[in-house]
Enzyme design. Structure first.
Site, PDB file in Angstrom:
ATOM      1  N   LYS A  77      53.888 105.583  61.414  1.00  0.00           N
ATOM      2  CA  LYS A  77      53.948 104.188  61.836  1.00  0.00           C
ATOM      3  C   LYS A  77      54.719 103.409  60.774  1.00  0.00           C
ATOM      4  CE  LYS A  77      50.804 100.387  63.251  1.00  0.00           C
ATOM      5  NZ  LYS A  77      49.389  99.986  63.413  1.00  0.00           N
ATOM      6  N   SER A 152      48.159  98.062  67.891  1.00  0.00           N
ATOM      7  CA  SER A 152      49.495  97.865  67.361  1.00  0.00           C
ATOM      8  C   SER A 152      50.258  99.170  67.127  1.00  0.00           C
ATOM      9  CB  SER A 152      49.415  97.120  66.020  1.00  0.00           C
ATOM     10  OG  SER A 152      48.741  97.912  65.051  1.00  0.00           O
ATOM     11  N   SER A 176      43.702  99.336  66.750  1.00  0.00           N
ATOM     12  CA  SER A 176      45.128  99.653  66.837  1.00  0.00           C
ATOM     13  C   SER A 176      45.486 101.132  66.883  1.00  0.00           C
ATOM     14  CB  SER A 176      45.888  99.006  65.675  1.00  0.00           C
ATOM     15  OG  SER A 176      46.046  97.636  65.903  1.00  0.00           O
TER      16      SER A 176
END
Lengths: 485, 95, 476
Positions: A77, A152, A176
């Site tokens: 990420k 997210s 997330s």
């Protein structure tokens, strides 16, 4: 083909010499090239260094120095700092930021021999539940490219679901990892707060943030967690506690397992179809010998309000360092210092980030601190105490990860409150610092539905065991969207 | 409690965020609705409950007093918007 | 109207740790800009603070030495504001739960009495970087080497009633932190700095007046001047019918004025909250006891010992214990088996005078402990007189060697040989027939004349006691 294989399968292929790391890496890079224009799940692709690392991994294997994950590709990420690789956190603010150092998680995965394919797209500074707040554009859900992947960690979830990478890292501040895992039909785990180092992971809300693995199965998550976890002297909140082998208990039978079902997780906010799917998963567990116990987490409804004080308060302060002085976006020709600050930040941050900074600034400001911040901290304890009491009676808690399946891009972007409420089942876990997972449990209207499993602090082994046993009986986690097969 | 345009302006100033004049009204509306959500907290009596700042009830670990860092100025300043003679440059600060 | 001044001080003492309070970068002074600012000090995205154990230990020492409450549970908090020398946009400090709570310290007033000054608290925080205002094409340069240096902010009660008392308090704390070896006390380098909260009120009034905070005072002299200046200004404001406004004022030593800091005028809302990257610092009794055992003998105890065990006057003991270095120097000399009173006289007298003249501190004294002790022993064994010793001291100061070498080289050895003294005396007497006649006819006062002549003829080297005896005999 290789992309349908789990980590342990790939590991076996590598060990048997049936495939090299270079071949695997090329295969996944090619898949990213072919498919990611559609999904937008990557911000940066690191083809060249990946192939170099893969060559080195193959040599390591030849020299007999390979571990189970050596030579297997992974995507990080874009919230994790990666040395010499752009680390944007999904923001214009850091569009030009090449990190001078590696996050501990990145370092650990590299030590385990994993190959970085690239950096995945995400909501800006991890603030969002749909991946629509990214400066680099929304990520699409591989099950329906009109729908959001969740957020997210949407890029990580989408790329794993489309099998563009065998696994990815994510972070979870209010859901997330779990919510996008649920919406994309993959397995994701948020460990106990402090289990995985936060060093080098760009902070959103420090007391809630936790990194974790996102992969095809619980077994893969266990392998990844083995590599990710552990005490880090650079993180004061990192736990000095031994890391067990998370694969050790995967096959333990679930006979006598006590599963708590909080009545608050099955109320009118939950869609009927999601409810049915979760109930079916529970039935599966009953069949495996688990005992179902009705419990109550009476303060569940307060989790969202509390979260929207605590997280913005911490983020308003955490994001002050983005001031256009030492790194990141700087406005053109600032006329004075205040102008430099205001315009650099005004231009560098998107609307959702601004919104949260404003809320947090307000909640901490003189005259409101007690009413908002202290009040939220008190309620946080009440929410946490609910879990403590529950875990006196049960081993794990189960429920839905998300009240509904993936919604369409743009559907909620004008309504932050309804977006916030989509995290209603995941947020409390972060407030209490507990480990939680989302496991694919079925489909509603061709869109994946996730089952959430929550365990007590440090009980990741049990969590993985419970998820793995379910995945031995079901195939939901093996489903791949048609166009990405 | 709802926020007006002036509130938004003063909070934005505290946070050093430039906000387009034309968006202030909208921000005021959204922020007010978030505060409305947050104020559901008020329904609960929390008298006597100790605020919880951390999910884990543990104490700070202390680091040995050792110098382990080396000079990495060049590397760090590669990402800086403006430097000179090893200094970060900002518009003149008036004391 | 008669006015009363009320002063409280906030002293910032940089702790003498090797590394910073939250990072492993060096705290050494004077490095090239930003070469000692690591990723944590720069507040790069993703970095985290970890607390330096030594900073905690040093703060604990201060708490124990001032009989303050050392808090077993203290919390780091963020103080949020934007400033270019503050990389993270917040300073990690302590707010509600500081490491050191209420305590006190006694100061010595000019009239010889003592006064107790309350210490409100002392908390740990990180220092900021430095803004360099030389013109970089109309811009300011930022050096973050200092960012993250541990500071102990010592906050006093508003217990001081004059600039002199404020200076006495500041000196006391300055001496204490050096005794404790927690701060180098170097004010020129900014290791020890002070802000003063100053207000005035009509004598007899209970309520405090509105206070102004004076910033940036970096010497004892400036503290006194800045406070007196501010007091005058405030009285003038009030007497002219205006009001004192609560504000931060900067003392400008060059212009000798205090002026309002416009840039900081805007009401600050620091939005303090517990730093979520750090956990509560928890100390237990075992730890406190362990630290207590490492406390050195403090000035007051040392002074009492000098009086009781070494027979020094309270005055001398007081002066010798003002700094630990001075006291250590003194004790090192007497450990070379030199008499205490003689040593004290020399250190307080000639040694200090010379150091002052050349603006040196005792640690930079060119005359070593061994050399000074060697010289004092030569006074004790009559090799040289106290007067000649001044020449020897001068020689040693200039690096001409130890006392014996200087005495030898300059021929300063005292003449103690009776026959040699007799020969000098004989010559003096034969050269002064008139004086001899007058003396013998009863003008006793002339004895001094003869002594003077003998000492002159011997270039001051004749042993004065022997000269006296022999002279008396010969003049009969």
């Amino acid at each position: 083909m290789y992309h349908t294989k789990t980590l342990s399968e790939l590991s076996a292929l590598l060990e048997a010499g049936d495939v090299t790391s270079v071949q695997l890496t090329e295969h996944f890079l090619q898949r990213i090239k072919n498919h990611d224009t559609e999904l937008n799940s990557f911000i940066t692709i690191t083809a060249e260094p990946a192939l170099k690392a893969a060559t080195a991994a193959d040599e390591k294997r030849k020299a007999g120095k390979a571990g189970p994950l050596t030579g297997i590709p992974i995507a990080h990420k874009d919230i994790f700092c990666t040395k010499n690789i752009k680390t944007s956190c999904g923001s214009k603010m850091l569009d030009n930021f090449v990190s001078p150092y590696d996050a501990t998680v990145v370092e650990k995965m590299q030590q385990a021999g994993m190959i970085i394919l690239g950096k995945t797209n995400m909501d800006e500074f991890a603030m969002g539940s749909s991946n629509e707040t990214s400066f680099f554009g929304p990520v699409k859900n591989p099950w329906n490219t009109k729908a959001v992947p969740g957020g997210s960690s949407g890029g990580s979830a989408s790329s794993v679901a489309a099998r563009l990478t065998p696994a990815a890292t994510g972070t979870d501040t209010g859901g997330s990892i779990r919510q996008p895992a649920s919406l994309c039909g993959i397995t994701g785990l948020k460990p106990t707060y402090g289990r995985v180092s936060r060093y080098g992971m760009i902070a959103f809300a420090s007391s809630l943030d936790q990194a974790g693995p996102m992969a095809q199965s619980a077994e893969d998550c266990a392998l990844l967690l083995n590599a990710m976890s552990g005490f880090d002297p650079k993180d004061s909140t990192s736990l000095e506690k031994d890391v067990p082998d998370y694969t050790a208990d995967l096959n333990k039978p679930l006979d006598g397992l006590k599963i708590g079902l909080p009545k608050e997780y099955f109320d009118e906010g939950l869609s009927k179809t999601t409810n049915d799917i979760v109930q079916k998963a529970i039935d599966e567990y009953k069949a495996m010998g688990a005992e179902i116990i009705d419990i109550s987490l009476p303060n569940t409804h307060l989790a969202v309000p509390v979260y929207y004080v605590v997280a913005p308060a911490e983020c308003s302060s955490n994001l002050s360092r983005f001031d256009g002085v030492r790194f990141g976006h700087r406005c053109e020709e600032p006329k004075d210092l205040e102008d430099l600050y205001k315009r650099s930040r005004g231009e560098g941050f998107g609307d959702e980030v601004k919104r949260r900074i404003l809320i947090g600034t307000y909640a901490l400001s003189a005259g409101y601190y007690d009413a908002y911040y202290i009040k939220a901290q008190q309620l946080r304890r009440m929410i946490s105490d609910d879990f403590t009491r529950a875990f006196e009676k049960v081993d794990v808690i189960m429920g839905p990860t998300s009240p509904e399946t993936a919604f369409n891009i743009g559907e909620k972007s004008d309504d932050p409150i309804s977006m916030y409420l989509s995290d209603i089942y995941t947020i409390a876990v972060n407030l209490a610092g507990l480990p939680g997972m989302s496991v694919p449990a079925g489909f509603n209207n061709k869109m994946p539905v996730g089952l959430q499993i929550i365990a007590n602090h440090f009980d990741e082994s049990r969590l993985l065991n419970v998820a793995h046993q379910y995945q031995q009986k079901t195939d939901w986690h093996k489903a791949i969207p048609e166009q990405f097969k | 409690m709802s926020l007006g345009s002036d509130d938004v302006k003063s909070i934005a100033h505290l946070a050093r965020l430039e906000i387009d004049e034309k968006n202030i009204e909208e921000h005021a509306k959204t922020l007010s609705s978030i505060i409305g959500l947050v104020e559901e907290m008020n329904a609960v009596d929390t008298t006597g409950i100790k605020p919880m700042a951390h999910p884990m009830d543990i104490s700070q670990r202390l680091r040995a007093d050792e110098v382990l860092e080396e000079n990495q100025r060049e590397l760090f300043q590669k990402v800086a918007p403006e430097t000179k003679d090893g200094l970060y440059l900002v518009p003149q600060v008036i004391e | 109207m008669e006015w009363e001044t009320v002063i409280g001080l906030e002293i910032h003492a940089q702790l003498r740790t090797k590394s910073k309070i939250f990072s492993s970068a060096s705290t050494a002074f004077g490095a090239a800009p930003n070469t000692q600012a690591c990723a944590v000090d720069l507040g790069l995205p993703g970095v985290l603070p970890v607390v330096n154990a030594e900073a905690i230990r040093m703060a604990t020492k201060f708490g124990l030495a001032t009989n303050s409450e050392v808090c077993k549970h203290s919390v780091f908090a963020r103080k949020n504001y934007f400033y270019p020398d503050l990389p993270k946009g917040y300073q990690i400090s302590q707010m509600e739960l500081p490491i050191v709570g209420v305590g006190s310290i006694d100061i010595d007033l000019e009239d010889g009495t003592k006064k107790t000054i309350g210490i409100t608290r002392a908390h740990l925080e990180e220092d900021a970087g430095k803004s360099l205002h030389e013109d970089y094409q109309g811009m300011t340069g930022i050096d973050l080497n200092r960012a993250g240096t541990p500071l102990l902010e010592i906050v006093s009660e508003p217990d001081m009633r004059s600039a002199k008392e404020a200076v006495a308090y500041m000196k006391k704390i300055h001496s204490l932190v050096q005794y404790l070896e927690i701060c180098d006390g170097n004010m020129a380098e900014g290791s020890f700095r002070c802000d003063a909260n100053v207000s005035v009120r009509p004598k007899g009034q209970k309520e405090y007046g509105t206070r102004a905070e004076l910033k940036n005072i970096n010497s004892f002299r400036f503290v006194e001047r800045a406070i007196n200046l501010e007091v005058e200004r405030q009285i003038e404001e009030i007497e002219d019918g205006r009001k004192v406004v609560q504000e931060t004022r900067l003392y400008d030593a060059d212009k000798h004025e205090t002026r309002s800091m416009r840039s900081k005028e805007e009401a600050n809302d620091y939005r303090y909250f517990p730093d979520p990257d750090l956990l509560p610092v928890v100390l237990d009794d075992v730890y406190l006891e362990e630290v207590r055992k490492t406390l050195p003998e403090l000035p007051a105890e040392k002074s009492t010992r000098f009086v009781n065990d070494l027979g020094l006057s309270e005055y001398d003991a007081g002066i010798l214990t003002t700094s630990r270095e001075l006291a250590d120097f003194f004790e090192a000399v007497i450990n070379e088996s030199v008499e205490a009173k003689l040593t004290a006289n020399w250190i307080i007298g000639d040694v200090s005078a010379r150091l002052n003249k050349e603006d040196l501190s005792i640690t930079d004294c060119p005359v070593s402990v061994i050399h000074l002790a060697g010289m004092l022993k030569r006074i004790e064994d009559n090799t040289i007189s106290g007067k000649i010793a001044k020449d020897v001291f001068d020689g040693m100061w200039k690096g001409e060697g130890d006392a014996d070498t200087v005495i030898e080289k300059k021929g300063l050895k005292q003449i103690t040989d009776n026959s040699a003294i007799e020969a000098i005396i004989d010559e003096v007497i034969s050269n002064s027939p008139n004086q001899l006649e007058q003396y013998r006819s009863g003008k006793d006062k002339l004895f001094g004349y003869f002594v003077g002549q003998v000492m002159k003829a011997s270039q001051g080297k004749a042993n004065p006691a022997q000269v006296n005896t022999i002279l008396k005999d010969k003049l009969k």
